[in-house]
Enzyme design. Structure first.
Site, mmCIF file in Angstrom:
data_model
loop_
_atom_site.group_PDB
_atom_site.id
_atom_site.type_symbol
_atom_site.label_atom_id
_atom_site.label_comp_id
_atom_site.label_asym_id
_atom_site.label_seq_id
_atom_site.Cartn_x
_atom_site.Cartn_y
_atom_site.Cartn_z
ATOM 1 N N HIS A 1 5.291 -5.636 9.335
ATOM 2 C CA HIS A 1 4.174 -4.769 8.938
ATOM 3 C C HIS A 1 3.999 -4.807 7.430
ATOM 4 O O HIS A 1 4.949 -5.002 6.677
ATOM 5 C CB HIS A 1 4.392 -3.329 9.413
ATOM 6 C CG HIS A 1 5.620 -2.671 8.842
ATOM 7 N ND1 HIS A 1 6.890 -2.893 9.334
ATOM 8 C CD2 HIS A 1 5.763 -1.800 7.815
ATOM 9 C CE1 HIS A 1 7.760 -2.182 8.636
ATOM 10 N NE2 HIS A 1 7.102 -1.517 7.702
ATOM 11 N N HIS B 1 2.222 -2.619 4.212
ATOM 12 C CA HIS B 1 1.682 -1.340 3.751
ATOM 13 C C HIS B 1 0.465 -1.602 2.857
ATOM 14 O O HIS B 1 0.547 -2.415 1.930
ATOM 15 C CB HIS B 1 2.709 -0.591 2.908
ATOM 16 C CG HIS B 1 3.972 -0.220 3.636
ATOM 17 N ND1 HIS B 1 4.248 1.071 4.023
ATOM 18 C CD2 HIS B 1 5.037 -0.967 4.045
ATOM 19 C CE1 HIS B 1 5.437 1.102 4.631
ATOM 20 N NE2 HIS B 1 5.928 -0.122 4.651
HETATM 21 P P1 AMP Z 1 9.237 0.375 6.297
HETATM 22 O O1 AMP Z 1 10.181 1.196 5.461
HETATM 23 O O2 AMP Z 1 8.514 -0.660 5.513
HETATM 24 O O3 AMP Z 1 9.911 -0.155 7.540
HETATM 25 O O4 AMP Z 1 8.097 1.392 6.734
HETATM 26 C C1 AMP Z 1 8.017 2.010 7.958
HETATM 27 C C2 AMP Z 1 6.890 3.009 7.846
HETATM 28 O O5 AMP Z 1 6.540 3.399 9.157
HETATM 29 C C3 AMP Z 1 7.227 4.287 7.071
HETATM 30 O O6 AMP Z 1 6.358 4.398 5.955
HETATM 31 C C4 AMP Z 1 6.995 5.413 8.090
HETATM 32 O O7 AMP Z 1 6.399 6.559 7.524
HETATM 33 C C5 AMP Z 1 6.086 4.733 9.097
HETATM 34 N N1 AMP Z 1 6.168 5.262 10.450
HETATM 35 C C6 AMP Z 1 7.285 5.469 11.193
HETATM 36 N N2 AMP Z 1 6.955 5.953 12.410
HETATM 37 C C7 AMP Z 1 5.601 6.026 12.445
HETATM 38 C C8 AMP Z 1 4.660 6.451 13.420
HETATM 39 N N3 AMP Z 1 5.040 6.900 14.633
HETATM 40 N N4 AMP Z 1 3.339 6.414 13.119
HETATM 41 C C9 AMP Z 1 2.944 5.983 11.900
HETATM 42 N N5 AMP Z 1 3.775 5.558 10.937
HETATM 43 C C10 AMP Z 1 5.098 5.591 11.198
#
Ligand code: AMP
Ligand code: ZN
Length: 137
Positions: free
Chosen positions: A99, A101
């Site tokens: 993913h 951001h």
């Molecule tokens: P990373 O640290 O790059 O793996 O980012 C994961 C991101 O996923 C974090 O910014 C979380 O806030 C986001 N996240 C986790 N669970 C959910 C969810 N159910 N819906 C939307 N975002 C989420």
């Protein structure tokens, strides 16, 4: 992957504030945004990180990232946009499904690192509506 939260979001098994989807990619609001409108763009298929994502899938992901960046910029009147990808635990990755951001930035936002906002009732719908309106143009 059956226990992957982003796979579940893509399949609609877990609710999300969806912004966009096409055959290969899916975009939705981050639940704990650095700034309101912070969007995650994911591959529909499960890959763990940048190393294991096939080149073509990664290119498609980046095309959606560009589309989201443009819509967020105009829809939210952002002064700038950050594109971030965390890979592996040491790189800050918490969800092991590829993913990117897309983070809107504002001249006076004071930086975004470490800030995790919470949407108030109805706020995420309002923010996503502004972004989606731009996508319709
Ligand atoms: P990373 O640290 O790059 O793996 O980012 C994961 C991101 O996923 C974090 O910014 C979380 O806030 C986001 N996240 C986790 N669970 C959910 C969810 N159910 N819906 C939307 N975002 C989420
Ligand atoms: Zn997954």
């Amino acid at each position: 992957m059956s226990d992957c939260i982003f796979c579940k979001i893509v399949k609609g098994e877990i609710p999300s504030e969806k912004i966009y989807e096409d055959e290969y990619t899916f975009a939705f609001l981050d639940i704990h945004p650095n700034n309101l409108g912070h969007t995650l763009v994911v591959t529909k298929d499960h890959f763990e990180n940048i190393y294991t994502t096939p080149d073509e899938e990664f290119c498609r992901l980046m095309l959606t990232v560009k589309k989201m960046a443009t819509a967020i910029k105009h829809g939210l009147d952002a002064d700038g946009i950050n594109i971030v990808m965390n890979n592996e635990k040491a790189g800050g990755q918490d969800v092991f499904h590829t993913h990117i951001h897309v983070i809107p930035r504002f001249s006076n936002d004071g930086g975004y690192h470490g800030r995790h906002l919470i949407y108030k009732e109805g706020e995420s719908k309002a923010v996503s509506a502004k972004i989606k309106k731009e996508l319709e143009k």
